[in-house]
Design a protein around this motif. Structure first.
Motif, mmCIF file in Angstrom:
data_model
loop_
_atom_site.group_PDB
_atom_site.id
_atom_site.type_symbol
_atom_site.label_atom_id
_atom_site.label_comp_id
_atom_site.label_asym_id
_atom_site.label_seq_id
_atom_site.Cartn_x
_atom_site.Cartn_y
_atom_site.Cartn_z
ATOM 1 N N VAL A 264 -158.407 59.873 56.449
ATOM 2 C CA VAL A 264 -158.859 60.177 55.017
ATOM 3 C C VAL A 264 -157.440 60.774 54.388
ATOM 4 O O VAL A 264 -157.215 62.044 54.193
ATOM 5 N N PRO A 265 -156.810 59.762 53.923
ATOM 6 C CA PRO A 265 -155.477 59.893 53.322
ATOM 7 C C PRO A 265 -155.260 60.986 52.322
ATOM 8 O O PRO A 265 -154.145 61.964 52.258
ATOM 9 N N SER A 266 -156.326 61.239 51.439
ATOM 10 C CA SER A 266 -156.455 62.076 50.421
ATOM 11 C C SER A 266 -156.382 63.743 50.851
ATOM 12 O O SER A 266 -156.152 64.715 50.278
ATOM 13 N N SER A 267 -156.732 63.948 52.206
ATOM 14 C CA SER A 267 -156.878 65.129 52.904
ATOM 15 C C SER A 267 -155.616 65.998 52.720
ATOM 16 O O SER A 267 -155.380 67.051 52.999
ATOM 17 N N SER A 268 -154.323 65.014 52.800
ATOM 18 C CA SER A 268 -153.042 65.812 52.640
ATOM 19 C C SER A 268 -152.803 66.838 51.410
ATOM 20 O O SER A 268 -152.239 67.708 51.437
ATOM 21 N N GLU A 269 -153.734 66.507 50.359
ATOM 22 C CA GLU A 269 -153.766 67.336 49.240
ATOM 23 C C GLU A 269 -154.407 68.692 49.661
ATOM 24 O O GLU A 269 -154.328 69.637 48.726
ATOM 25 N N TRP A 270 -154.951 68.872 50.835
ATOM 26 C CA TRP A 270 -155.732 69.828 50.951
ATOM 27 C C TRP A 270 -155.123 71.215 51.667
ATOM 28 O O TRP A 270 -155.373 72.306 51.584
ATOM 29 N N THR A 271 -153.766 70.882 52.333
ATOM 30 C CA THR A 271 -153.044 71.701 52.996
ATOM 31 C C THR A 271 -152.615 73.013 52.246
ATOM 32 O O THR A 271 -152.814 74.047 52.809
ATOM 33 N N GLU A 272 -151.891 72.822 51.239
ATOM 34 C CA GLU A 272 -151.726 74.053 50.467
ATOM 35 C C GLU A 272 -152.756 74.935 49.908
ATOM 36 O O GLU A 272 -152.500 76.093 50.305
ATOM 37 N N PRO A 273 -153.902 74.723 49.284
ATOM 38 C CA PRO A 273 -154.986 75.448 48.988
ATOM 39 C C PRO A 273 -155.410 75.902 50.277
ATOM 40 O O PRO A 273 -155.976 77.052 50.350
ATOM 41 N N LEU A 274 -155.520 75.476 51.395
ATOM 42 C CA LEU A 274 -156.016 75.923 52.653
ATOM 43 C C LEU A 274 -155.155 76.995 53.123
ATOM 44 O O LEU A 274 -155.709 78.029 53.529
ATOM 45 N N LEU A 275 -153.874 76.795 52.978
ATOM 46 C CA LEU A 275 -152.822 77.795 53.504
ATOM 47 C C LEU A 275 -152.952 79.053 52.578
ATOM 48 O O LEU A 275 -152.864 80.168 53.246
ATOM 49 N N ALA A 276 -153.183 78.931 51.388
ATOM 50 C CA ALA A 276 -153.415 79.988 50.574
ATOM 51 C C ALA A 276 -154.700 80.751 50.558
ATOM 52 O O ALA A 276 -154.888 82.047 50.814
ATOM 53 N N GLU A 277 -155.771 79.926 51.077
ATOM 54 C CA GLU A 277 -156.888 80.682 51.560
ATOM 55 C C GLU A 277 -156.945 81.285 52.904
ATOM 56 O O GLU A 277 -157.266 82.466 52.878
ATOM 57 N N LEU A 278 -156.127 80.795 53.741
ATOM 58 C CA LEU A 278 -155.789 81.444 55.032
ATOM 59 C C LEU A 278 -154.977 82.682 54.979
ATOM 60 O O LEU A 278 -155.590 83.745 55.489
ATOM 61 N N ASP A 279 -154.229 82.766 53.898
ATOM 62 C CA ASP A 279 -153.379 84.018 53.545
ATOM 63 C C ASP A 279 -154.306 85.095 53.091
ATOM 64 O O ASP A 279 -154.096 86.230 53.702
ATOM 65 N N ASP A 280 -154.955 84.715 52.236
ATOM 66 C CA ASP A 280 -155.885 85.648 51.562
ATOM 67 C C ASP A 280 -156.980 86.334 52.319
ATOM 68 O O ASP A 280 -157.292 87.426 52.627
ATOM 69 N N VAL A 281 -157.677 85.404 53.541
ATOM 70 C CA VAL A 281 -158.562 85.671 54.623
ATOM 71 C C VAL A 281 -158.011 86.564 55.600
ATOM 72 O O VAL A 281 -158.512 87.707 55.943
ATOM 73 N N THR A 282 -156.852 86.206 55.933
ATOM 74 C CA THR A 282 -155.688 86.990 56.835
ATOM 75 C C THR A 282 -155.832 88.606 56.448
ATOM 76 O O THR A 282 -155.753 89.468 57.159
ATOM 77 N N LYS A 283 -155.458 88.645 55.255
ATOM 78 C CA LYS A 283 -155.258 89.930 54.289
ATOM 79 C C LYS A 283 -156.082 90.760 54.590
ATOM 80 O O LYS A 283 -156.277 92.210 54.867
ATOM 81 N N GLY A 284 -157.633 90.160 54.491
ATOM 82 C CA GLY A 284 -158.689 91.188 54.711
ATOM 83 C C GLY A 284 -159.130 91.409 56.144
ATOM 84 O O GLY A 284 -160.183 92.168 56.173
ATOM 85 N N LEU A 285 -158.335 91.093 57.096
ATOM 86 C CA LEU A 285 -158.688 91.456 58.572
ATOM 87 C C LEU A 285 -158.251 92.683 58.952
ATOM 88 O O LEU A 285 -157.390 93.323 58.297
ATOM 89 N N ARG A 286 -158.908 93.611 59.624
ATOM 90 C CA ARG A 286 -158.686 95.016 59.927
ATOM 91 C C ARG A 286 -158.633 94.774 61.511
ATOM 92 O O ARG A 286 -159.571 94.357 62.057
#
Length: 286
Positions: A264-286
């Motif tokens: 699914v070549p267009s999935s390459s566009e998902w990488t940066e938003p997913l990384l930003a989301e991962l950063d946010d979710v990880t900050k919420g972990l305790r």
């Protein structure tokens, strides 16, 4: 126009639809990706869903044998399957023509939360398939920055270990998103099971809430409906959601870089938003 691979499963399709010949079937393409092709084949009022999966999609037959059939999960009935090393062909009951992506109502998302509680209520005789070692392997394979990878290794691992101590592992669908929640107007059914595995987190609830918020719904009522239907501890569910978010995003990222960019070549566009989301979710972990 019908799929070129239909001849392999023509017998079960004709029996299910009662069509006199393949040429009498009407075909409708529902999805056509590099690794997944899905059709609705119909004759009169009778119809079935036929699928061809490759790469990661080849494991759907295994998921039916491991989870769907023995646990009687709310999934389409498997009529027939043919598996090889390279692909799987499935004939499935047609469970409806409308999915939650097409009609993203608040009632539909609440029903999906209840449906997930039903899935998670089923005890599984299998060990967790999302351990600390597997989480660290996904971190290594992902395009996370060194700083994010370090935070995941130091915080997410501990949170996951605590979940394994606090609650048993249950079936995770792995792609619990609106397009995979289908209704016939009376009941809801979960489709597309190739990514199913066993884990203690709630990545399925995470993705359901994530998509509900994206179309303008509130997260709180959906989580509350799950908690009520499951009879779960709210604080535990919040921890399961956070770890589930990490699990979902890491799995999505590794799929994009290892398979998605090819199928699914267009999935390459998902990488940066997913990384930003991962950063946010990880900050919420305790």
């Amino acid at each position: 126009m019908l799929p070129g691979w239909l001849d392999v499963i023509a017998g079960p399709v004709l029996e299910a639809t009662q069509a006199p010949a393949v040429g009498e079937l009407k075909g409708e393409v529902l999805r056509e990706w590099g690794s997944s092709e899905v059709w609705r084949l119909s004759y009169g009022l009778r119809s079935v869903i036929v699928k061809r999966g490759s790469d990661a999609q080849t494991s759907e037959g295994t998921a039916y044998r491991r989870f769907v059939v023995p646990l009687q999960l709310p999934a389409p009935r498997l009529i027939h399957s043919v598996e090889s090393d390279e692909s799987v062909l499935l004939v499935l009951a047609d469970v409806g023509r409308v999915n939650l992506e097409q009609e993203p109502s608040a009632e539909g998302f609440l029903a999906a939360a209840e449906l997930l509680a039903e899935v998670r209520s089923k005890p599984v005789d299998a060990p967790s398939e999302f351990t600390s070692a597997q989480l660290l392997d996904l971190v290594r394979r992902s395009p996370a920055s060194p700083a994010l990878a370090e935070r995941l290794s130091s915080v997410a691992v501990g949170a996951l270990d605590q979940l394994h101590e606090a609650t048993p592992a249950r079936v995770v669908h792995g792609d619990y998103v609106p397009k995979n929640l289908v209704t016939d107007g009376t009941r809801w059914t979960i489709v597309d099971w190739p990514l199913a595995y066993v884990a203690p987190h709630l990545s399925d609830l995470y993705t359901l809430v994530r998509d509900a918020v994206a179309v303008g719904h509130q997260a709180e009522p959906i989580v509350a409906r799950y908690i009520d239907a499951a009879g779960a501890d709210p604080s535990l569910v919040q921890r399961q959601l956070s770890v589930g978010g990490v699990a979902f995003i890491l799995r999505a990222l590794t799929w994009v870089v290892e398979e998605g960019v090819r199928t699914v070549p267009s999935s390459s566009e998902w990488t940066e938003p997913l990384l930003a989301e991962l950063d946010d979710v990880t900050k919420g972990l305790r």
